[in-house]
Scaffold this motif. Structure first.
Motif, PDB file in Angstrom:
ATOM      1  N   GLU A  24       0.762  -1.139  -0.109  1.00 33.25           N
ATOM      2  CA  GLU A  24       0.046   0.062  -0.016  1.00 33.25           C
ATOM      3  C   GLU A  24       1.036   1.203  -0.045  1.00 33.25           C
ATOM      4  OE1 GLU A  24      -3.617   2.104  -0.213  1.00 33.25           O
ATOM      5  OE2 GLU A  24      -3.382  -0.116  -0.159  1.00 33.25           O
ATOM      6  N   SER A  25       2.132   1.372   0.438  1.00 35.34           N
ATOM      7  CA  SER A  25       3.154   2.330   0.554  1.00 35.34           C
ATOM      8  C   SER A  25       2.883   3.099  -0.855  1.00 35.34           C
ATOM      9  CB  SER A  25       4.260   1.899   0.693  1.00 35.34           C
ATOM     10  OG  SER A  25       5.065   1.147   0.043  1.00 35.34           O
ATOM     11  N   ASP A  26       2.772   4.455  -0.766  1.00 36.76           N
ATOM     12  CA  ASP A  26       2.974   5.403  -1.893  1.00 36.76           C
ATOM     13  C   ASP A  26       1.837   5.236  -2.830  1.00 36.76           C
ATOM     14  OD1 ASP A  26       5.325   6.388  -0.503  1.00 36.76           O
ATOM     15  OD2 ASP A  26       6.506   4.753  -1.636  1.00 36.76           O
ATOM     16  N   VAL A  74       7.723  10.275 -18.661  1.00 37.05           N
ATOM     17  CA  VAL A  74       8.560   9.813 -17.559  1.00 37.05           C
ATOM     18  C   VAL A  74       8.063   9.202 -16.543  1.00 37.05           C
ATOM     19  CG1 VAL A  74      10.725   9.902 -16.509  1.00 37.05           C
ATOM     20  CG2 VAL A  74      10.586  10.879 -18.762  1.00 37.05           C
ATOM     21  N   GLU A  75       7.185  10.078 -15.695  1.00 39.87           N
ATOM     22  CA  GLU A  75       6.682   9.841 -14.394  1.00 39.87           C
ATOM     23  C   GLU A  75       5.502   8.877 -14.517  1.00 39.87           C
ATOM     24  OE1 GLU A  75       5.986  12.695 -11.256  1.00 39.87           O
ATOM     25  OE2 GLU A  75       6.862  14.288 -12.764  1.00 39.87           O
ATOM     26  N   HIS A  76       5.002   8.979 -15.682  1.00 38.55           N
ATOM     27  CA  HIS A  76       3.688   7.941 -15.940  1.00 38.55           C
ATOM     28  C   HIS A  76       4.465   6.586 -15.987  1.00 38.55           C
ATOM     29  CE1 HIS A  76       0.118   6.502 -18.407  1.00 38.55           C
ATOM     30  NE2 HIS A  76      -0.223   6.307 -17.113  1.00 38.55           N
ATOM     31  N   ARG A  77       5.519   6.477 -16.848  1.00 32.61           N
ATOM     32  CA  ARG A  77       6.355   5.200 -17.082  1.00 32.61           C
ATOM     33  C   ARG A  77       6.754   4.482 -15.990  1.00 32.61           C
ATOM     34  NH1 ARG A  77       6.616   3.239 -21.897  1.00 32.61           N
ATOM     35  NH2 ARG A  77       8.709   2.090 -21.437  1.00 32.61           N
ATOM     36  N   GLU A  78       6.985   5.451 -14.990  1.00 33.75           N
ATOM     37  CA  GLU A  78       7.527   4.823 -13.625  1.00 33.75           C
ATOM     38  C   GLU A  78       6.342   4.364 -12.801  1.00 33.75           C
ATOM     39  OE1 GLU A  78       9.970   4.058 -10.186  1.00 33.75           O
ATOM     40  OE2 GLU A  78      10.257   3.818 -12.481  1.00 33.75           O
ATOM     41  N   LEU A  82       5.665   0.389 -11.409  1.00 34.17           N
ATOM     42  CA  LEU A  82       5.361   0.127 -10.064  1.00 34.17           C
ATOM     43  C   LEU A  82       4.289  -0.642 -10.109  1.00 34.17           C
ATOM     44  CD1 LEU A  82       6.798   3.373  -8.274  1.00 34.17           C
ATOM     45  CD2 LEU A  82       7.752   0.998  -8.280  1.00 34.17           C
ATOM     46  N   GLY A  83       3.099  -0.124 -10.862  1.00 32.66           N
ATOM     47  CA  GLY A  83       1.902  -1.012 -10.758  1.00 32.66           C
ATOM     48  C   GLY A  83       1.958  -2.228 -11.123  1.00 32.66           C
ATOM     49  N   ARG A  84       3.025  -2.731 -12.135  1.00 41.38           N
ATOM     50  CA  ARG A  84       3.168  -4.141 -12.493  1.00 41.38           C
ATOM     51  C   ARG A  84       3.807  -4.833 -11.574  1.00 41.38           C
ATOM     52  NH1 ARG A  84       4.169  -1.283 -17.391  1.00 41.38           N
ATOM     53  NH2 ARG A  84       6.343  -1.411 -16.960  1.00 41.38           N
ATOM     54  N   GLU A  85       4.798  -4.243 -11.007  1.00 38.44           N
ATOM     55  CA  GLU A  85       5.621  -4.959  -9.673  1.00 38.44           C
ATOM     56  C   GLU A  85       5.209  -4.950  -8.605  1.00 38.44           C
ATOM     57  OE1 GLU A  85       9.415  -3.006 -10.071  1.00 38.44           O
ATOM     58  OE2 GLU A  85       9.779  -3.615 -12.215  1.00 38.44           O
ATOM     59  N   ARG A  86       4.418  -3.895  -7.902  1.00 39.72           N
ATOM     60  CA  ARG A  86       3.870  -3.956  -6.682  1.00 39.72           C
ATOM     61  C   ARG A  86       2.472  -3.709  -6.516  1.00 39.72           C
ATOM     62  NH1 ARG A  86       7.768   0.991  -4.721  1.00 39.72           N
ATOM     63  NH2 ARG A  86       6.084   1.378  -3.188  1.00 39.72           N
ATOM     64  N   TRP A  87       1.626  -3.086  -7.215  1.00 40.48           N
ATOM     65  CA  TRP A  87       0.266  -2.698  -6.722  1.00 40.48           C
ATOM     66  C   TRP A  87      -0.819  -3.524  -7.389  1.00 40.48           C
ATOM     67  CZ3 TRP A  87       2.387   2.655  -7.941  1.00 40.48           C
ATOM     68  CH2 TRP A  87       2.952   3.105  -6.990  1.00 40.48           C
ATOM     69  N   TYR A  88      -0.688  -4.155  -8.457  1.00 40.70           N
ATOM     70  CA  TYR A  88      -1.618  -4.751  -9.293  1.00 40.70           C
ATOM     71  C   TYR A  88      -1.615  -6.256  -9.225  1.00 40.70           C
ATOM     72  CZ  TYR A  88      -2.970   0.084 -10.247  1.00 40.70           C
ATOM     73  OH  TYR A  88      -3.112   1.353 -10.414  1.00 40.70           O
TER      74      TYR A  88
END
Length: 104
Positions: A24-26, A74-78, A82-88
């Motif tokens: 959930e962080s960030d 750039v920020e959207h790509r990051e 993160l979505g693929r790796e951590r959140w979804y």
């Protein structure tokens, strides 16, 4: 809030997701930053979002080129990474041309 969009045609990017509840962080800060950043992009028209078991965010754009530029930001790509790796647990993005809209 309902987005105030212009007379069609325009485009909708429909992002549907299921969170994995592992990190959930960030997440909330990143989601807010993406709305803030998208609203500054050329061709952005508005956004609507709801989250329950499934999250649905619909952003509206003037053109397919505006959508491509947002996807490459750039920020959207990051945030995507993160979505693929951590959140979804899973997600789906659909892009549609809006031919008609109506309401009260």
């Amino acid at each position: 809030m309902i987005a105030h969009t212009p007379k069609p045609p325009y485009y909708a990017v429909i992002f549907t997701s299921v969170r994995n509840d592992l990190d959930e962080s960030d997440y909330q800060a990143m989601a807010a930053r993406m709305v803030e950043l998208a609203s500054q992009q050329p061709g952005f028209l508005g956004v609507e979002s709801a989250r329950e078991e499934v999250g649905i965010t619909v952003s509206y754009w003037e053109s397919l080129e505006a959508i491509r530029q947002w996807k490459a930001h750039v920020e959207h790509r990051e945030a995507q990474r993160l979505g693929r790796e951590r959140w979804y647990a899973t997600f789906k993005t659909r892009i549609s041309r809006v031919e008609r809209d109506y309401g009260i």
